[in-house]
Each structure stands twice: as structure tokens, then as C-alpha cells.
Design an enzyme around this catalytic site. Structure first.
Site, PDB file in Angstrom:
ATOM      1  N   ALA A 197      34.583  48.649  34.029  1.00 13.86           N
ATOM      2  CA  ALA A 197      33.004  48.804  34.318  1.00 13.86           C
ATOM      3  C   ALA A 197      32.167  47.418  33.907  1.00 13.86           C
ATOM      4  O   ALA A 197      30.845  47.422  34.218  1.00 13.86           O
ATOM      5  CB  ALA A 197      32.486  49.849  33.553  1.00 13.86           C
ATOM      6  N   CYS A 198      32.728  46.617  33.059  1.00 13.93           N
ATOM      7  CA  CYS A 198      32.161  45.335  32.624  1.00 13.93           C
ATOM      8  C   CYS A 198      32.016  44.464  33.861  1.00 13.93           C
ATOM      9  O   CYS A 198      32.949  43.820  34.398  1.00 13.93           O
ATOM     10  CB  CYS A 198      33.009  44.860  31.565  1.00 13.93           C
ATOM     11  SG  CYS A 198      32.314  43.126  30.778  1.00 13.93           S
ATOM     12  N   SER A 199      30.773  43.915  33.942  1.00  8.26           N
ATOM     13  CA  SER A 199      30.433  42.790  35.092  1.00  8.26           C
ATOM     14  C   SER A 199      31.204  41.516  34.619  1.00  8.26           C
ATOM     15  O   SER A 199      31.594  40.634  35.426  1.00  8.26           O
ATOM     16  CB  SER A 199      29.002  42.736  35.169  1.00  8.26           C
ATOM     17  OG  SER A 199      28.315  41.811  34.032  1.00  8.26           O
TER      18      SER A 199
END
Length: 122
Positions: free
Chosen positions: A8-10
Site C-alpha cells: 500500500a506504500c507508494s
């Protein structure tokens, strides 16, 4: 080379994209599902040359609940921090890349990912 990510982390997705673009061989570890043990966290800290508070996401809800900002940042408190990271993996800064030469980097920038790639060319 291994990369610890949260999908979920860009920053994690950017790091993976760069590794793929460079044709790097790596293993993905979704550390929220495959939680690192305290020993693994100690080993990564040694490779990073950092202390546990250096890789702690202190703005996370878990950090606020634990009151981390008030914890001592000294040798006597080191194990307490490591235990907190193992019990609350969301607190671990990401992505972390461990290179085959024994080094590791918190790869939040393109430059850091490229540096990890350089360490991996043995």
C-alpha cells in the site's frame, strides 16, 4: 537482495518499479504479513548501521498509542524499541533493501534504490 515492503506504500511501489526497470533480481518480503523477528530486526539494524528509533515511523497510530515519542533513545532502551517493532511491524520504516554484499538501506528515494543496486553488483 531482499526488499521489505508494504504494497500500500507508494515509496515501496516506486522502489519495486525501479528494481524491475533495472532488471534486478530480488525477493519481496511483505513484512506486515511475514513479520520479522526481533533477531531479524537486530540483523537489519546492524546492516543499516542504525538504531531502532532511526527506522521507526513515529507518526503511526501504534506509535502514538505506545507513547514512543517519550521513550528514551539510548542503549538501555534499545531492546524495548526492537520488541515494539517486532510486535507492531507497521512502525518499521519502508522500504528496506538488504543487498547481497551485506549492506542495507532504507530506500525511500530513487537514489537510495540505485545505491542498493550498486551494492548488489558484486
Amino acid at each position: 537482495m531482499e526488499i521489505w515492503i508494504n504494497p500500500a506504500c507508494s515509496k515501496c511501489r516506486s522502489a519495486i518499479s525501479l528494481l524491475d526497470a533495472e532488471g534486478a533480481e530480488y525477493t519481496v518480503r511483505r513484512y506486515l504479513e511475514d513479520v520479522p523477528s526481533e533477531d531479524e530486526i537486530r540483523a537489519v539494524l546492524d546492516r543499516l548501521g542504525l538504531e531502532p528509533w532511526d527506522i521507526t515511523r513515529t507518526q503511526e497510530a501504534d506509535a502514538k498509542e505506545l507513547g514512543l515519542k517519550d521513550w528514551a533513545r539510548d542503549e538501555a532502551s534499545r531492546e524495548r524499541w526492537i520488541t515494539a517493532l517486532a510486535e507492531h511491524p507497521r512502525l518499521i520504516q519502508r522500504p528496506i533493501i538488504t543487498a547481497d554484499d551485506g549492506t542495507a538501506l532504507v530506500a525511500r528515494s530513487e537514489d537510495a534504490v540505485r545505491e542498493a543496486l550498486e551494492h548488489n553488483k558484486g
